[in-house]
Scaffold this active site. Structure first.
Site, PDB file in Angstrom:
ATOM      1  N   ASN A 126       0.850  -1.191   0.000  1.00  0.00           N
ATOM      2  CA  ASN A 126       0.000   0.000   0.000  1.00  0.00           C
ATOM      3  C   ASN A 126       0.884   1.238   0.000  1.00  0.00           C
ATOM      4  O   ASN A 126       2.113   1.151  -0.043  1.00  0.00           O
ATOM      5  CB  ASN A 126      -0.954  -0.011   1.200  1.00  0.00           C
ATOM      6  CG  ASN A 126      -0.213  -0.126   2.515  1.00  0.00           C
ATOM      7  OD1 ASN A 126       0.517   0.768   2.913  1.00  0.00           O
ATOM      8  ND2 ASN A 126      -0.394  -1.258   3.206  1.00  0.00           N
ATOM      9  N   LYS A 144       8.943 -16.331 -10.676  1.00  0.00           N
ATOM     10  CA  LYS A 144       8.152 -15.241 -11.234  1.00  0.00           C
ATOM     11  C   LYS A 144       6.998 -15.789 -12.067  1.00  0.00           C
ATOM     12  O   LYS A 144       7.182 -16.659 -12.917  1.00  0.00           O
ATOM     13  CB  LYS A 144       9.041 -14.342 -12.095  1.00  0.00           C
ATOM     14  CG  LYS A 144       8.295 -13.190 -12.735  1.00  0.00           C
ATOM     15  CD  LYS A 144       9.216 -12.355 -13.612  1.00  0.00           C
ATOM     16  CE  LYS A 144       8.432 -11.252 -14.326  1.00  0.00           C
ATOM     17  NZ  LYS A 144       9.307 -10.452 -15.207  1.00  0.00           N
ATOM     18  N   ILE A 202      -2.760  -7.822  14.042  1.00  0.00           N
ATOM     19  CA  ILE A 202      -1.729  -7.577  15.051  1.00  0.00           C
ATOM     20  C   ILE A 202      -2.290  -6.803  16.232  1.00  0.00           C
ATOM     21  O   ILE A 202      -2.052  -7.144  17.396  1.00  0.00           O
ATOM     22  CB  ILE A 202      -0.547  -6.831  14.414  1.00  0.00           C
ATOM     23  CG1 ILE A 202       0.085  -7.697  13.316  1.00  0.00           C
ATOM     24  CG2 ILE A 202       0.494  -6.446  15.475  1.00  0.00           C
ATOM     25  CD1 ILE A 202       1.151  -6.987  12.505  1.00  0.00           C
ATOM     26  N   PHE A 217      -4.601   2.672  14.622  1.00  0.00           N
ATOM     27  CA  PHE A 217      -4.940   3.692  13.638  1.00  0.00           C
ATOM     28  C   PHE A 217      -6.022   3.164  12.715  1.00  0.00           C
ATOM     29  O   PHE A 217      -6.005   1.987  12.331  1.00  0.00           O
ATOM     30  CB  PHE A 217      -3.707   4.085  12.814  1.00  0.00           C
ATOM     31  CG  PHE A 217      -2.953   5.249  13.376  1.00  0.00           C
ATOM     32  CD1 PHE A 217      -2.934   6.474  12.725  1.00  0.00           C
ATOM     33  CD2 PHE A 217      -2.269   5.130  14.580  1.00  0.00           C
ATOM     34  CE1 PHE A 217      -2.244   7.559  13.257  1.00  0.00           C
ATOM     35  CE2 PHE A 217      -1.577   6.199  15.117  1.00  0.00           C
ATOM     36  CZ  PHE A 217      -1.569   7.419  14.449  1.00  0.00           C
ATOM     37  N   LYS A 249     -12.055  -4.484  18.322  1.00  0.00           N
ATOM     38  CA  LYS A 249     -10.704  -4.972  18.631  1.00  0.00           C
ATOM     39  C   LYS A 249     -10.376  -4.913  20.114  1.00  0.00           C
ATOM     40  O   LYS A 249      -9.349  -5.453  20.552  1.00  0.00           O
ATOM     41  CB  LYS A 249      -9.660  -4.171  17.832  1.00  0.00           C
ATOM     42  CG  LYS A 249      -9.771  -4.368  16.327  1.00  0.00           C
ATOM     43  CD  LYS A 249      -8.702  -3.581  15.599  1.00  0.00           C
ATOM     44  CE  LYS A 249      -8.876  -3.667  14.080  1.00  0.00           C
ATOM     45  NZ  LYS A 249      -8.561  -5.019  13.582  1.00  0.00           N
TER      46      LYS A 249
END
Length: 406
Positions: free
Chosen positions: A215, A294, A314, A330, A348
């Site tokens: 990302n 690949k 996590i 976050f 969470k």
């Protein structure tokens, strides 16, 4: 924001330049005051400075060899002038003589220190020290105006008795004041004795040996939090995905690539942690079976189907431990930011979610600024838009209040 508008200090790499004035006797004290504030300091002396103070003195207080010559074979094989210019986050010249000020105002690069000032992209500050008539001379004032127009910060000078026997402006600002202006108040150590573990950056989930799922996270917010926490006295461990950033001074960095590697590093280093801040943008999924070689496209093949499996969470894993640290996550969202943050807080079982909008032209990804809202069980705390280090300082202040019930 101009360099002169900086309001928050940072645990930074500081290059102290010393020029040939009697006030050079104050330079070792400046080095010591900066180190007291967590800075890593290197020193560059001009030839004239050697008439007032020895390199050995400055080496003793800084803990590093002093650099004196532009063309030095030993330096070029180690930390040469370009490496020093790149290394520094701040260059402060104290004392800065009228001659030195004139030379950098007009772009001269005829010794190591003037070359560094031209070659660096770091913040530059000068603390003038000279006879009062030299300070008041129109040529000196014009040169200072040039420096100000280039965002070079002018610190002082003070006024008082001078070595020449005269009294008036031109005394170098005292080292404690210079250090305080550039590196903050050493008493601001709210996290002294605490251990903080921060995750930062993206993860990389391999499709094959050359491709992967990742990302746009730059890691800047996580690194800013790590730097700010170290500035405030914390022992900081930074678990970082692949980014192009240098670890902040005083921070132990652990490099990882995948979400599995990041989780393993977090759990291995979690013991004794008081605050866990999960800033990293962790991939939610990874390829079920990464290819050994690949992946090649076949003739006539216009589509490709990938099977993805969920990565470990996590943040939720840490929050679910029997005795978890204070946990902060976050929520990087492109819409319904606060609603999604509240759902994440409840789902969470964490203490705080820092919600930020990463959609649109003002995306926080790879930006130098951010806007954050801290969502917790008791409500919301808005952190106004600022550079990411300033946001980190404000976040840590609010986290401390929530952690201590203050």
């Amino acid at each position: 924001m101009s360099k002169n508008a900086t309001t928050h200090h940072r645990n930074r790499r500081v290059l102290v330049g010393v020029t040939g004035g009697i006030a050079a006797y104050k330079s070792p004290e400046l080095v010591r005051r900066l180190i007291d504030r967590g800075c890593e300091v290197r020193v560059v002396m001009t030839r004239g400075a050697g008439a007032f103070i020895t390199p050995l003195t400055l080496q003793a207080v800084s803990g590093h060899p002093v650099h004196e010559h532009l063309l030095d074979a030993d330096a070029e094989s180690g930390m040469g002038h370009i490496e020093l210019a790149r290394w520094a986050e701040l260059v402060v010249v104290a004392p800065a003589t009228a001659n030195f000020i004139a030379r950098i105002a007009h772009g001269q690069a005829d010794d190591l220190l003037t070359t560094l000032v031209l070659a660096t992209t770091a913040e530059v500050a000068v603390a003038p020290a000279m006879n009062r008539q030299m300070w008041l001379h129109p040529a000196t004032q014009a040169n200072l105006d040039i420096l100000r127009s280039r965002d070079i910060r002018i610190i002082g000078p003070g006024s008082g008795d001078q070595a020449c026997g005269e009294t008036g402006p031109g005394r170098m600002t005292e080292p404690e004041e210079i250090a305080s202006l550039l590196a903050g108040d050493p008493a601001d150590m709210a996290y002294a004795g605490r251990r903080i573990l921060v995750t930062a950056g993206p993860t990389w989930e391999a499709l094959d040996p050359v491709r992967g799922i990742t990302n746009h996270s730059s890691g800047k917010m996580g690194y800013a939090l790590a730097a700010a926490a170290a500035d405030q006295g914390a022992e900081v461990i930074l678990v970082s995905g692949p980014v192009h950033l240098q670890a902040p001074a005083g921070v132990r960095r652990i490099d990882v690539r995948s979400a599995d590697e990041m989780l393993a590093a977090v759990l291995e280093n979690l013991a004794g942690t008081d605050v866990f801040v999960a800033v990293a943008a962790v991939s939610d999924f990874r390829p079920a079976r990464p290819a050994e070689h690949k992946i090649k496209k076949s003739p006539g093949e216009d589509t490709m189907t990938l099977e993805l499996v969920r990565n470990p969470d996590i943040l939720a894993t840490v929050a679910a431990l029997d005795s978890p640290p204070f946990t902060v996550g976050f929520a990087a969202e492109t819409r319904d930011t606060l609603a999604n943050a509240r759902d994440k807080l409840a789902g969470k079982g964490v203490d705080v979610i820092a919600a930020n909008d990463v959609g649109g032209a003002d995306s926080a990804f790879d930006s130098d600024s951010n806007t954050v809202t801290l969502v917790h069980a008791g409500g919301e705390i808005s952190i106004p838009t600022a550079d990411k280090y300033a946001v980190a300082v404000d976040m840590l202040r609010e986290i401390d209040r929530l952690l201590t019930g203050g």
